[in-house]
Design a protein around this motif. Structure first.
Motif, PDB file in Angstrom:
ATOM      1  N   ARG A 104       0.832  -1.202   0.000  1.00 30.59           N
ATOM      2  CA  ARG A 104       0.000   0.000   0.000  1.00 30.59           C
ATOM      3  C   ARG A 104       0.875   1.264   0.000  1.00 30.59           C
ATOM      4  O   ARG A 104       0.559   2.245  -0.664  1.00 30.59           O
ATOM      5  N   SER A 108       0.757   3.977  -3.122  1.00 29.87           N
ATOM      6  CA  SER A 108       0.325   5.359  -2.883  1.00 29.87           C
ATOM      7  C   SER A 108       1.455   6.365  -3.087  1.00 29.87           C
ATOM      8  O   SER A 108       1.207   7.518  -3.432  1.00 29.87           O
ATOM      9  N   ARG A 410      -7.504  -0.828  -2.664  1.00 29.67           N
ATOM     10  CA  ARG A 410      -7.293  -0.198  -1.353  1.00 29.67           C
ATOM     11  C   ARG A 410      -7.930  -0.988  -0.211  1.00 29.67           C
ATOM     12  O   ARG A 410      -7.640  -0.727   0.953  1.00 29.67           O
TER      13      ARG A 410
END
Length: 804
Positions: A104, A108, A410
């Motif tokens: 993650r 991002s 997500r």
């Protein structure tokens, strides 16, 4: 601070980092790499140091041990982040995270602003997230962050392939320190009927009686741990602790801490193999089983399965007995059985569901991942199947990730369940958590998913496993916070969102067999309450590729199906060959995937579609050429040796090219009986051009014309062309008939049509054998002419006149 074996290798590691910015560190279990290496890098690496751990317990324990070394609470210099929990602050320099967290972070912020180093701990476990994390981090380092330090740490993995993957990274080795461990095997294999829990209990009791010190028992999962704990009857001095990932942190800490009195017996999963040092342990009992994630075609997701452990895992577990003093390892198998164990556990990327990986690759912009540095590349076929599923869920479009796909990436869920949660909202949280967890109901319960949802509300009434129910409830609360409010859906509607390929329509017949919308078959036990339902949604099967047995499903109405998937339901006009009926069947069908919800006859079906369907029938029925068609094929075959431009009319060639030569001539043919009567001669003749037909007729004529102007078909199927003709019809012929330069084989027939002579030289027959034939035939057929000199007689097909 106690000196650890890794301390001798740390200077070389720091030099490698300074010189190359990357390194592979090989250090055996117990060397201290997990807690010493990040602290040693603090002064050499600017920014934060992020260390990956494969398990939540290991991440928390490592952070707490390093913070304790610094004399600080967790969350200051050293912190951790795991799913659903974080202890970090602005001053945190070392952050221990589980592997999914790194993915993650990279997705991002590929540049990883503020992070100076990534450490991949316990890389030998080869989890899918670790392989993906390293591949993404290596690409980010090459494209955006050449100053990013990468360190891969492993206990048992071969270092050279990893070093090569990282552009020949320096390899640093720590010899470690281990006390001698005595290994004790079973004298004989366990009988097949021996219960696993009973065998473990007996071996633990023996180990406690024979050896001194704390005991660490390796079991595959929580269920086995609880059953063994309930069955053990040990001396009062023994304190039994359980250790598995889903436990409360307080209980986990109690299992790790040294015993204040008596002896400690820890029943643990593979969570205790690496990273953690459990104090006081001098005895290991290894039950020989490992639980790992494998792709389960029955559930369409990864499932935990129990298997024999590998030799590498067995050695890792054995080493736990020698960390603090000489120890003993009891193995629940014989020495002879050890050779049958696999050398290593398979990398997760080889056995896991690749749908989550495919989604991450699409989000990264890497497509099939071919441009990423994977130690083990994903299987292309399995990855293609995963991308097909993501397309069906709306996460990919033409291979590119959609906004919906970005939302799914997500979520801490499999894409199937994430899709369901996103579309159905908070009301799907219970079902998503339930489908992601093991079955809370006991074996033998109905497959009905509705019973499991009811068990979440009242576990006692449904005899559900309370530990499993509590985990599902906790996960459902967390998922509900991630979802939005949506219009209420039924459980069946929600399940069909996750499994659009698993909506089942009951087949005709007494047996409860279902056709699934994805095209596969599945069956239920006859006595199950869902056996009589017309429509169900199947959420779990045994994975049999031919006809799977349903393990979990929920009833669905057609109205519910149309409410959720109405845009995917449509009318289709179908022309197919029915082998059972022996005919072309033209139908108009309302379909959802492979399911036919409504079916009616298609009147005035498109003739071309009917003809194409009949072609499939021809492929099954085979060619049925008439005698005339056979003769035509033989003529063409005879001439192809000298005229290769002529088409190949063999069975094999014709069957391969049916679409080209037969399709235009099939109008009106729809059944096996009609095909049997159909003459393919005209279709075969149409394959030749006008010039080819002229050459064929000249070189290999279809007929021989008798003296009486009758056309007799020439048979070209034998070694030489031949005809059959009445003997009297050939009277007066003084030159033998030929095809080109080849004499015809002429079979002369009696007035009754029976062969009397075969010749390739008719004049010679008249002059020699005819007299013998004449004598015989005149007695049998006195009414027919048998002249003395047939070469000069008039041909005839009639009998003699009376008195003649």
């Amino acid at each position: 601070m106690t000196r650890l074996p890794i301390d001798d290798a740390i200077p070389d590691l720091l030099d490698a980092i300074s010189a190359a910015g990357r390194a592979v560190l090989m250090a055996p279990p117990g060397a201290g790499k997990t807690t010493r290496v990040p602290l040693a890098m603090l002064d050499r690496v600017p920014g934060r140091i992020v260390m990956l751990e494969p398990r939540r317990l290991a991440a928390r324990a490592a952070a707490e041990r390093m913070a304790e070394t610094l004399g600080e609470p967790v969350g200051q210099t050293v912190g951790y982040r795991i799913r659903g929990e974080a202890k970090v602050s602005k001053g945190t320099r070392i952050e221990v995270v589980t592997e999914g967290i790194l993915t993650r972070m990279l997705q991002s912020d590929p540049a990883l602003e503020g992070i100076g180093a990534l450490i991949f701990d316990e890389f030998h476990e080869r989890s899918l997230n670790a392989d993906l994390g390293l591949a993404l981090a290596w690409e980010a380092r090459g494209a955006l962050r050449d100053d990013l330090v990468l360190v891969v740490m492993s206990a048992t993995l071969d270092a050279e392939p990893v070093a090569a993957l990282m552009d020949d990274a320096p390899v640093v080795r720590s010899e470690g320190r281990a006390f001698p461990v005595e290994t004790i095997w079973l004298d004989r294999p366990l009988p097949k009927e021996t219960r696993f829990d009973r065998a473990v209990t007996d071996l633990v009791t023996r180990a406690v009686a024979e050896a001194e010190g704390g005991v660490l028992v390796f079991l595959p999962g929580e269920g086995e741990i609880r059953r063994v704990a309930g069955a053990l009857d040990l001396p009062a001095e023994c304190q039994v602790h359980m250790l598995f990932g889903a436990m409360e942190m307080k209980a986990q800490r109690a299992a790790i801490r040294p015993a204040t009195s008596g002896r400690k017996v820890v029943l643990a999963t593979a969570i205790a193999e690496t990273s953690l040092t459990i104090e006081d342990v001098r005895v290991v009992v290894d039950a020989g089983r490992a639980r790992r994630a494998r792709f389960d075609p029955g559930s369409g997701m990864s499932r935990l399965v129990t298997e024999r452990e590998s030799r590498a895992e067995a050695e890792q577990r054995r080493g736990r007995a020698g960390r603090v003093a000489p120890g003993t390892c009891y193995r629940m198998w014989t020495r002879g059985e050890e050779g049958a164990l696999p050398a290593f556990a398979p990398p997760e990327i080889e056995v896991a569901d690749l749908a989550p990986l495919a989604l991450e690759l699409a989000l990264w912009g890497s497509g099939d991942g071919a441009d990423l540095a994977f130690l083990t590349p994903p299987n292309p076929g399995v990855l293609t199947e995963a991308r097909t599923l993501l397309t069906e869920l709306g996460a990919l479009d033409g291979g590119r990730i959609t906004d919906h796909g970005k939302t799914l990436a997500r979520l801490p869920l499999h894409p199937r369940l994430g899709h369901m949660l996103t579309r159905a909202g908070r009301g799907a949280a219970d079902l998503a958590a339930l489908l992601a967890e093991r079955d809370p109901l006991p074996r033998g319960a109905s497959v009905d998913l509705a019973l499991r949802l009811a068990a979440l509300r009242d576990p006692t009434r449904h005899n559900a496993n309370r530990g499993t129910v509590e985990r599902i409830r906790a996960e459902a609360k967390r998922l509900a916070r991630l979802a939005k409010d949506r219009p209420r859906m039924s459980p069946a509607e929600m399940a069909s969102l996750a499994y659009p390929d698993r909506v089942g329509l009951r087949r005709k017949g007494d047996q409860p067999r279902f056709l699934l919308s994805g095209g596969k078959g599945a069956m239920l036990d006859e006595g199950d309450p869902l056996a009589g339902e017309r429509l169900i949604v199947v959420t779990d099967t045994d994975g049999n590729p031919r006809e799977a047995r349903i393990r979990q499903a929920i009833a669905m109405t057609e109205g519910e199906l149309r409410a959720v998937h109405g845009d995917a339901i449509g009318w289709h006009k179908v022309c197919d060959w029915s082998k059972r009926d022996g005919r072309v069947v033209a139908r108009e069908q309302e379909r959802f995937g492979a399911l036919v919800l409504d079916d009616r006859a298609w009147k005035n079906a498109d003739p071309e579609l009917v003809a194409r369907a009949m072609l499939e029938g021809v492929r099954q029925l085979g060619l049925t050429p008439s005698p005339a068609a056979q003769r035509f094929r033989a003529r063409v075959a005879l001439l192809r040796d000298s005229d290769p431009d002529l088409p190949d009319l063999s069975d094999e060639a014709l069957m391969e090219t049916l679409d080209d030569w037969l399709l235009p001539h099939l109008a009106g043919v729809r059944t096996a009986a009609e095909w049997k009567r159909f003459d393919i001669l005209d279709a075969l003749r149409a394959m030749l051009t006008w010039d080819q037909m002229q050459r064929l007729d000249r070189a290999a004529p279809a007929h021989f014309t008798t003296p009486m102007e009758r056309r007799i078909p020439i048979d070209y199927g034998a070694e030489v062309p031949e005809i059959e003709v009445r003997l009297q019809e050939m009277f007066g012929v003084t030159e033998h008939p030929r095809v080109g330069r080849t004499p015809l084989r002429v079979t002369l027939l009696s007035p009754a049509g029976r062969p009397v002579q075969t010749t390739t030289d008719l004049p010679a027959f008249w002059a020699t054998s005819y007299d013998d034939v004449r004598k015989d035939m005149r007695g049998r057929y006195p009414k027919h002419p048998w002249p003395d000199n047939p070469a000069e007689a008039q041909p005839t097909l009639r009998a003699k006149r009376r008195g003649g």
